[in-house]
Design a protein around this motif. Sequence first.
Motif, PDB file in Angstrom:
ATOM      1  N   SER A  71       9.249  -4.091  -5.875  1.00 19.68           N
ATOM      2  CA  SER A  71       9.061  -3.562  -7.721  1.00 19.68           C
ATOM      3  C   SER A  71       7.776  -3.078  -7.338  1.00 19.68           C
ATOM      4  CB  SER A  71       9.390  -4.344  -8.290  1.00 19.68           C
ATOM      5  OG  SER A  71      10.648  -4.879  -8.534  1.00 19.68           O
ATOM      6  N   ILE A  72       7.938  -1.587  -8.265  1.00 19.88           N
ATOM      7  CA  ILE A  72       6.104  -1.310  -8.056  1.00 19.88           C
ATOM      8  C   ILE A  72       6.047  -1.010  -9.615  1.00 19.88           C
ATOM      9  CG2 ILE A  72       4.833   0.324  -8.247  1.00 19.88           C
ATOM     10  CD1 ILE A  72       4.684  -1.029  -5.349  1.00 19.88           C
ATOM     11  N   ASN A  73       5.024  -2.098 -10.295  1.00 23.90           N
ATOM     12  CA  ASN A  73       5.115  -1.944 -11.737  1.00 23.90           C
ATOM     13  C   ASN A  73       3.943  -1.240 -12.935  1.00 23.90           C
ATOM     14  OD1 ASN A  73       7.950  -2.904 -12.442  1.00 23.90           O
ATOM     15  ND2 ASN A  73       7.344  -5.015 -12.090  1.00 23.90           N
ATOM     16  N   LYS A  74       4.183   0.266 -13.144  1.00 25.34           N
ATOM     17  CA  LYS A  74       2.465   0.265 -13.186  1.00 25.34           C
ATOM     18  C   LYS A  74       1.326   1.173 -12.259  1.00 25.34           C
ATOM     19  CE  LYS A  74       3.591  -0.912 -17.936  1.00 25.34           C
ATOM     20  NZ  LYS A  74       2.304  -1.863 -19.100  1.00 25.34           N
ATOM     21  N   GLY A  75       2.266   1.238 -10.843  1.00 29.41           N
ATOM     22  CA  GLY A  75       1.345   1.345 -10.095  1.00 29.41           C
ATOM     23  C   GLY A  75       1.372   0.460  -9.205  1.00 29.41           C
ATOM     24  N   CYS A 114       9.337   4.506  -2.331  1.00 27.96           N
ATOM     25  CA  CYS A 114       8.521   5.329  -1.093  1.00 27.96           C
ATOM     26  C   CYS A 114       9.724   4.375   0.372  1.00 27.96           C
ATOM     27  CB  CYS A 114       7.606   4.247  -0.541  1.00 27.96           C
ATOM     28  SG  CYS A 114       7.806   2.422  -0.119  1.00 27.96           S
ATOM     29  N   CYS A 115       9.775   4.879   1.527  1.00 28.99           N
ATOM     30  CA  CYS A 115      10.815   3.824   2.299  1.00 28.99           C
ATOM     31  C   CYS A 115      10.225   4.161   3.570  1.00 28.99           C
ATOM     32  CB  CYS A 115      12.051   4.800   1.818  1.00 28.99           C
ATOM     33  SG  CYS A 115      12.573   6.500   2.523  1.00 28.99           S
ATOM     34  N   GLY A 116      10.868   2.940   4.339  1.00 26.96           N
ATOM     35  CA  GLY A 116      10.468   2.974   5.653  1.00 26.96           C
ATOM     36  C   GLY A 116      11.156   1.986   6.131  1.00 26.96           C
ATOM     37  N   ALA A 117      10.896   1.579   7.374  1.00 28.94           N
ATOM     38  CA  ALA A 117      12.158   0.999   8.604  1.00 28.94           C
ATOM     39  C   ALA A 117      11.421  -0.344   8.966  1.00 28.94           C
ATOM     40  CB  ALA A 117      12.594   2.188   9.716  1.00 28.94           C
ATOM     41  N   MET A 118      12.151  -1.120   9.135  1.00 26.43           N
ATOM     42  CA  MET A 118      11.565  -2.707   9.722  1.00 26.43           C
ATOM     43  C   MET A 118      11.854  -2.630  11.367  1.00 26.43           C
ATOM     44  SD  MET A 118      12.617  -4.503   6.485  1.00 26.43           S
ATOM     45  CE  MET A 118      13.835  -4.403   6.696  1.00 26.43           C
ATOM     46  N   LEU A 119      10.790  -3.023  12.213  1.00 24.97           N
ATOM     47  CA  LEU A 119      11.258  -3.360  13.299  1.00 24.97           C
ATOM     48  C   LEU A 119      10.819  -4.180  13.970  1.00 24.97           C
ATOM     49  CD1 LEU A 119      10.681  -0.383  15.723  1.00 24.97           C
ATOM     50  CD2 LEU A 119      12.453  -0.117  14.359  1.00 24.97           C
ATOM     51  N   GLY A 120      11.421  -5.365  14.829  1.00 23.63           N
ATOM     52  CA  GLY A 120      11.384  -6.050  14.907  1.00 23.63           C
ATOM     53  C   GLY A 120      11.761  -7.510  16.037  1.00 23.63           C
ATOM     54  N   LEU A 131      15.255  -3.369  12.625  1.00 23.53           N
ATOM     55  CA  LEU A 131      16.541  -4.896  12.081  1.00 23.53           C
ATOM     56  C   LEU A 131      16.257  -3.893  10.436  1.00 23.53           C
ATOM     57  CD1 LEU A 131      12.782  -7.690  11.835  1.00 23.53           C
ATOM     58  CD2 LEU A 131      15.493  -7.532  13.560  1.00 23.53           C
ATOM     59  N   GLY A 132      16.221  -2.896   9.748  1.00 26.33           N
ATOM     60  CA  GLY A 132      16.767  -2.722   8.368  1.00 26.33           C
ATOM     61  C   GLY A 132      15.710  -1.851   8.168  1.00 26.33           C
ATOM     62  N   PHE A 133      15.761  -2.006   6.126  1.00 25.85           N
ATOM     63  CA  PHE A 133      15.082  -0.840   5.646  1.00 25.85           C
ATOM     64  C   PHE A 133      13.973  -1.664   4.201  1.00 25.85           C
ATOM     65  CE2 PHE A 133      18.032   1.330   8.896  1.00 25.85           C
ATOM     66  CZ  PHE A 133      17.295   2.819   9.399  1.00 25.85           C
ATOM     67  N   TYR A 134      13.056  -0.779   4.018  1.00 27.80           N
ATOM     68  CA  TYR A 134      12.515  -1.486   2.857  1.00 27.80           C
ATOM     69  C   TYR A 134      12.467   0.011   2.263  1.00 27.80           C
ATOM     70  CZ  TYR A 134       8.117   1.282   4.531  1.00 27.80           C
ATOM     71  OH  TYR A 134       6.729   1.764   5.153  1.00 27.80           O
ATOM     72  N   HIS A 135      12.413  -0.137   0.655  1.00 26.96           N
ATOM     73  CA  HIS A 135      11.772   1.101  -0.460  1.00 26.96           C
ATOM     74  C   HIS A 135      11.820   0.436  -1.599  1.00 26.96           C
ATOM     75  CE1 HIS A 135      16.095  -0.292  -1.465  1.00 26.96           C
ATOM     76  NE2 HIS A 135      16.019   0.787  -2.701  1.00 26.96           N
ATOM     77  N   GLU A 185       0.928  -1.623   0.100  1.00 30.89           N
ATOM     78  CA  GLU A 185      -0.023  -0.351  -0.080  1.00 30.89           C
ATOM     79  C   GLU A 185       0.432   1.552   0.326  1.00 30.89           C
ATOM     80  OE1 GLU A 185      -3.699   2.309  -0.321  1.00 30.89           O
ATOM     81  OE2 GLU A 185      -3.258   0.292  -0.821  1.00 30.89           O
ATOM     82  N   HIS A 186       1.864   1.675   1.138  1.00 33.57           N
ATOM     83  CA  HIS A 186       3.145   1.948   0.683  1.00 33.57           C
ATOM     84  C   HIS A 186       3.617   2.296  -0.056  1.00 33.57           C
ATOM     85  CE1 HIS A 186       6.424   4.735   3.318  1.00 33.57           C
ATOM     86  NE2 HIS A 186       5.871   5.481   2.593  1.00 33.57           N
ATOM     87  N   GLY A 187       3.716   1.393  -0.896  1.00 35.54           N
ATOM     88  CA  GLY A 187       4.377   1.493  -2.250  1.00 35.54           C
ATOM     89  C   GLY A 187       3.150   2.222  -3.629  1.00 35.54           C
ATOM     90  N   LYS A 188       2.054   1.606  -3.423  1.00 35.69           N
ATOM     91  CA  LYS A 188       1.504   2.151  -4.415  1.00 35.69           C
ATOM     92  C   LYS A 188       1.163   3.943  -3.982  1.00 35.69           C
ATOM     93  CE  LYS A 188      -2.241  -0.234  -4.486  1.00 35.69           C
ATOM     94  NZ  LYS A 188      -3.358  -1.471  -5.089  1.00 35.69           N
TER      95      LYS A 188
END
Length: 141
Positions: free
Chosen positions: A112-116, A24-30, A81-85, A14-17
């Motif tokens: 990967s976000i392809n054409k939304g 987009c980017c964000g962090a991962m906790l856990g 734990l790291g990051f996502y994008h 959802e964040h990517g869309k």
Amino acid sequence: MIILSKTLFAKLCEHGKEAYPEECCGAMLGDIDSESGIKSITELIRIENKSEENKHRRFAITPNDYRALEKQATAKSLHLLGFYHTHPDHPCRPSQTDLTYAWPVFSYIILSINKGEPSECRSFVLDTQSKQLTNETLIDK
């Protein structure tokens, strides 16, 4: 190995869309299992992409963002734990920029976000010997 629940994966998608066509980017906790080393993501934290370059191809996380994330993790008795994008209209392979900024202790999820629409998703870790980002097993449950 890193575990991402289907619920959190849906939030990542959802964040990517929402951010498309920008990254987009964000962090991962856990948690990290002390015996097996398996990481379990319990929370995703969205971070504003503060890149001053083309946000379609770059993201940036500031030192202040990082300090705030470490503080949040500590307050919740969790680990950063790291990051996502995302990679809009591009495969989920790490770029040279991704490699340049990678730290060996973190996981890096690329979607990967392809054409939304969300497409392939993979996780990577920095191999300190080869100095390359290598595949990390990503389990979605």
